[in-house]
Each structure stands twice: as C-alpha cells, then as structure tokens.
Motif scaffolding. Structure first.
Motif, mmCIF file in Angstrom:
data_model
loop_
_atom_site.group_PDB
_atom_site.id
_atom_site.type_symbol
_atom_site.label_atom_id
_atom_site.label_comp_id
_atom_site.label_asym_id
_atom_site.label_seq_id
_atom_site.Cartn_x
_atom_site.Cartn_y
_atom_site.Cartn_z
ATOM 1 N N ASP A 7 0.553 -1.195 -0.055
ATOM 2 C CA ASP A 7 0.232 0.216 0.184
ATOM 3 C C ASP A 7 0.640 1.177 0.012
ATOM 4 O O ASP A 7 0.299 2.843 -0.150
ATOM 5 C CB ASP A 7 -0.727 0.090 1.255
ATOM 6 C CG ASP A 7 0.014 -0.368 2.673
ATOM 7 O OD1 ASP A 7 0.620 -0.449 2.418
ATOM 8 O OD2 ASP A 7 -0.549 0.228 3.432
ATOM 9 N N LEU A 8 2.797 1.114 -0.169
ATOM 10 C CA LEU A 8 2.848 2.087 0.097
ATOM 11 C C LEU A 8 3.817 2.814 -1.560
ATOM 12 O O LEU A 8 3.945 1.899 -2.329
ATOM 13 C CB LEU A 8 4.016 2.269 0.650
ATOM 14 C CG LEU A 8 3.897 2.501 2.118
ATOM 15 C CD1 LEU A 8 5.828 1.585 2.702
ATOM 16 C CD2 LEU A 8 3.765 3.614 2.701
ATOM 17 N N LYS A 9 3.397 3.800 -1.859
ATOM 18 C CA LYS A 9 4.345 4.306 -3.131
ATOM 19 C C LYS A 9 5.197 5.292 -2.463
ATOM 20 O O LYS A 9 4.637 6.742 -1.718
ATOM 21 C CB LYS A 9 2.607 5.089 -3.701
ATOM 22 C CG LYS A 9 1.292 4.507 -4.355
ATOM 23 C CD LYS A 9 0.421 5.586 -4.355
ATOM 24 C CE LYS A 9 0.679 5.845 -5.672
ATOM 25 N NZ LYS A 9 -0.426 6.833 -6.792
ATOM 26 N N ILE A 10 6.299 4.956 -3.334
ATOM 27 C CA ILE A 10 7.636 5.382 -2.788
ATOM 28 C C ILE A 10 7.922 6.079 -4.142
ATOM 29 O O ILE A 10 8.014 5.712 -5.268
ATOM 30 C CB ILE A 10 8.633 4.759 -2.012
ATOM 31 C CG1 ILE A 10 7.787 4.526 -1.148
ATOM 32 C CG2 ILE A 10 9.945 5.678 -1.830
ATOM 33 C CD1 ILE A 10 8.530 3.037 -0.727
ATOM 34 N N VAL A 11 8.811 7.548 -4.686
ATOM 35 C CA VAL A 11 9.367 7.901 -5.175
ATOM 36 C C VAL A 11 10.774 7.805 -4.923
ATOM 37 O O VAL A 11 11.484 8.779 -3.484
ATOM 38 C CB VAL A 11 8.665 9.569 -5.226
ATOM 39 C CG1 VAL A 11 9.778 10.289 -6.404
ATOM 40 C CG2 VAL A 11 7.600 9.612 -5.677
ATOM 41 N N GLU A 12 12.015 7.461 -4.804
ATOM 42 C CA GLU A 12 13.292 7.530 -5.622
ATOM 43 C C GLU A 12 13.908 8.534 -5.922
ATOM 44 O O GLU A 12 13.899 8.429 -7.171
ATOM 45 C CB GLU A 12 14.151 5.466 -5.510
ATOM 46 C CG GLU A 12 15.454 5.792 -5.283
ATOM 47 C CD GLU A 12 15.665 4.893 -6.250
ATOM 48 O OE1 GLU A 12 16.914 5.208 -6.336
ATOM 49 O OE2 GLU A 12 15.095 3.814 -5.819
ATOM 50 N N LEU A 13 14.521 9.417 -5.362
ATOM 51 C CA LEU A 13 15.504 9.768 -6.391
ATOM 52 C C LEU A 13 16.753 9.931 -5.562
ATOM 53 O O LEU A 13 17.835 10.753 -5.025
ATOM 54 C CB LEU A 13 15.466 11.663 -5.738
ATOM 55 C CG LEU A 13 16.615 12.647 -6.844
ATOM 56 C CD1 LEU A 13 16.139 12.245 -8.356
ATOM 57 C CD2 LEU A 13 15.598 14.543 -6.295
ATOM 58 N N GLY A 14 17.542 9.005 -6.015
ATOM 59 C CA GLY A 14 19.037 8.782 -6.110
ATOM 60 C C GLY A 14 19.620 7.659 -6.940
ATOM 61 O O GLY A 14 19.564 7.340 -7.919
ATOM 62 N N GLU A 15 20.964 7.690 -6.849
ATOM 63 C CA GLU A 15 22.525 7.518 -7.115
ATOM 64 C C GLU A 15 23.119 5.886 -6.368
ATOM 65 O O GLU A 15 23.291 6.274 -5.315
ATOM 66 C CB GLU A 15 22.777 8.264 -7.664
ATOM 67 C CG GLU A 15 22.138 8.650 -8.982
ATOM 68 C CD GLU A 15 23.067 9.642 -9.527
ATOM 69 O OE1 GLU A 15 24.408 10.190 -9.210
ATOM 70 O OE2 GLU A 15 23.048 10.091 -11.005
ATOM 71 N N MET A 16 24.197 5.405 -7.424
ATOM 72 C CA MET A 16 24.787 4.698 -6.321
ATOM 73 C C MET A 16 23.565 3.626 -5.078
ATOM 74 O O MET A 16 23.003 3.287 -5.686
ATOM 75 C CB MET A 16 25.433 5.531 -6.184
ATOM 76 C CG MET A 16 27.141 5.929 -6.885
ATOM 77 S SD MET A 16 27.387 4.562 -7.675
ATOM 78 C CE MET A 16 28.335 3.955 -7.056
#
Length: 402
Positions: A7-16
């Motif tokens: 039920d979780l909506k997650i946005v990832e702005l990540g590297e490495m």
C-alpha cells in the motif's frame, strides 16, 4: 501476491547505493517504487561493475541490477524548472520520498521538506547525506572510501599503533552506502507507522557517517577506559579473539570468558604452556598476546576448520568458520533456504542474485520484476500516473527534461 508494503507509494531520487538500497528493501516487500534517473545518463551505478562476461553496458551493471529490482524507472531532470514541477506532481501522490541528493545540490534545486509538504502534508521525506544536513561537514561530498574512514572502520581494519606495516584499510565494495540505506529504511518505516498512529508527515534525516560510527562495538569503550584501539591486530582487553589460519582456511577464535579459554585448552590437549602465569587470565593473555599467539598459531595450523569448529561447538566455545564466497555460493544451508534467486532481465540476461534475509508467512518477499532499463516506464508513469499526453511526453523528451 500481495507484499507486506503493497500500500506504499514511494518516489526515489537516488544514485549509487544508499537511497536505492533503502527503496529496494521496500520494493521487494511490495511497495510501488518509482525510481527517477537523469535523462540519457541514468544512475551512476550503471557504470559500476561487475558486468556479466566483462561486457560494460549501462543495462548490465550487476550493482544496478541488484539494487533496483521490483522498481519502475523513469528519467527526469529535476534540476530544471519544468522537471522539478513534474517531480512535484509525483510527490503530490506519494507516501514517501527517499533521496541521497548532496546537500549543496538540494539547496541549488530547491529540494527541501518545507516546500514539498505544502504540496503533500502527509509526505515522509527521507534525506540520506554523507554527514547529515547540519554541522560543519554538511556540504562535504564523499565516496564510500571517505565515509568508511570518517566512520572509524578503516582504522579498525588496520593493524593498530603497533603494526605500522598494516595501515588503515577500507572494506571492499560499497558497504557505507548499504549501512546508510538500511538505517534509512528502518527510520522511514518508523515514520510511516507514526503517521498511521495519527502523526503528520515528517522529514527523516540520515547521516551515513553516523550510521557507521553507531556500530563500532566496544571500540568507543576501549579507548577512554583502556587507551586501546581495537584494530584488526591491535591490543584487546582479553585474548584470544582473533582469526587464525587452519590447514584449509580461516577460523575465528573467541575466548573472552575464562570458561571458554579452559575448554579450548582441553581441546588442545592441555599443553604445558597453557599453565604459565603469563596466560593465567584474560587480561594477562592480552598483555602477552605476542607470546600466546605463537603457541596458538602453531597448534591451529595443524587443524582443519570444520574439525576444530565442531570440537569447539561440542564444548560450547563460540568459534566460527570464516566463509569464502565459494562457501556461500555453494552453501547447502543457503540453498535449502532459497536465499539466491535467478532474475531474468531483457538486456542483461538471467543471473543469480542474493535474495532476502527475511521471510514472511503471509506476505512473502518476491521478485516481481527485474531492474528497469533506462526510462522504461516513462509512458506508464508520466502518462498513466500524471495523465500527460503522448505529444507532451515526446516534447519533453526532445527537450531533455525526461
């Protein structure tokens, strides 16, 4: 199959590693994770190996493929005004944002919690930074090597003050990033639970340096109380607590309690030297470790790892075989638990990956899809989630925004 976090909506702005590993833990448990990468370039981890058959290709990086299973991937330049606006549209409908954008870059593009919570008051924003978001080191940039050094582990991997021939040493790989990621995941899920208990969204801040330093077992105590640096070969308050070579590999010897030492002496056949006054208790064995080590190394070198391990287990002495990568890959135990899984990816092919160290009886961990190719889900997310027309997506792609 419904995952524990479906039920979780997650946005990832990540590297490495740090942010991608944090969100991987959620994605593998069912969360809908949308990973944002830079247009045309992608996550820096795409340039890091290992690569199958040494074929260096941005879609074949073993590091990227492992860290990004079960995620949907889009490309978006959040450093542009138009790109940041699209990013805010994604955030408006998300539960969690996880990022490891460097603090100076956060300032430059306007990535701050106060701005985003005006769009989504329930948002949980997790910021992973090398040294946190405050303090004199806030704006320092770091790679895995500098973070291991800053966190104190490199000096422990050296030989200590009495072994100048063994300088501080970094652990292989990107372990600082993994530590930052797992600490971020724990903190983030705690914030999710707090929100479900009636709290609002909040900003979670993770320092990778502090994530490492918080795990230095006993080392902070050794220095102020005993003026010792508990390095790989440095002095310790009680001995033996060392790795030694057997005929066929290494074993870790641990006899920090007196009954363990007496049992080990029995295993060795009660040699006469063990009754010497200089070895009569733990502190004396530590003070005279150079002498004791010679006796132990000579005896241990004539044993096999498993035989010595089983004898120690029979007497409840906590010795441990030191596993090699071959031992792990061919471990009967890990195979029985289905730890390694095969994942097919359209460009990289099918390969074996480490699975999950946890099992759920009702909402199991599962690989639902491989790591995304660069921009694979642009139409699905920008068109389906945000309602953009195909013409606008094409225009933004031409401009380099997505």
């Amino acid at each position: 199959m419904v995952g524990a976090l479906s039920d979780l909506k997650i946005v990832e702005l990540g590297e490495m590693v740090s942010a991608p590993y944090c969100t991987k833990l959620f994605a593998d448990l069912g969360a809908d994770v949308v990973k944002i990468e830079r247009p045309r370039i992608g996550d820096r981890s795409r340039t890091r190996g290992p690569f199958p058959n040494d074929d260096v290709h941005p879609e074949k990086s073993g590091l990227f493929l492992y860290l990004n299973t079960n995620k949907r991937g889009v490309t978006l330049d959040v450093a542009t005004q138009e790109g940041f606006g699209i990013f805010e549209d994604l955030i408006a409908d998300a539960d969690v944002l996880v990022h490891n954008v460097a603090p100076p870059e956060m300032d430059r593009i306007g990535l701050n919690f106060d701005r985003l919570r005006r769009i989504n008051s329930a948002l949980i924003m997790t910021s992973i930074a090398p040294y946190g978001l405050s303090g004199p080191y806030r704006n320092y940039r770091s790679e895995d090597l500098t973070l291991w050094c800053a966190g104190g582990v490199c000096v422990l991997n050296g030989g200590g003050p009495d072994h100048s021939e063994m300088p501080p040493l970094k652990t292989f790989g990107h372990q600082a990033g993994y530590q930052g990621g797992v600490h971020a995941a724990t903190a983030t899920i705690a914030a999710v639970l707090a929100r479900r208990s009636g709290e609002s969204g909040q900003h979670v801040e993770v320092s990778v340096q502090e994530s490492i330093a918080s795990q230095l077992e006993m080392t902070f105590e050794y220095w102020p109380y005993a003026k010792m640096i508990a390095s790989r070969h440095g002095q310790k308050p009680v001995q033996p607590a060392e790795m030694m070579r057997c005929k066929d590999g290494y074993i870790y010897l641990c006899c920090i309690f007196e009954h363990h030492w007496r049992a080990f002496v029995e295993i060795m056949g009660n040699p006469e030297w063990a009754d010497e006054e200089i070895f009569s208790d733990g502190p004396k064995r530590a003070q005279n470790w150079d002498a004791l080590k010679i006796f132990l190394e000579e005896w241990v070198s004539r044993q096999t790892v498993l035989d010595l391990y089983r004898k120690a287990q029979a007497k409840r002495v906590p010795f441990a075989p030191v596993s090699t990568m071959d031992d792990l890959l061919n471990s009967e135990h890990l195979q029985a638990r289905d730890f390694f899984v095969e994942i097919a990816q359209p460009v990289a092919g099918t390969h074996k990956y480490p699975g999950a160290p946890v099992k759920f009886s009702q909402t199991p961990w599962a690989v639902r899809m491989p790591a995304p190719t660069l921009g694979q889900h642009n139409a699905e997310i920008f068109g389906g989630w945000l309602g953009m027309t195909s013409a606008r997506i094409e225009a933004l792609t031409h401009k380099g925004v997505i």
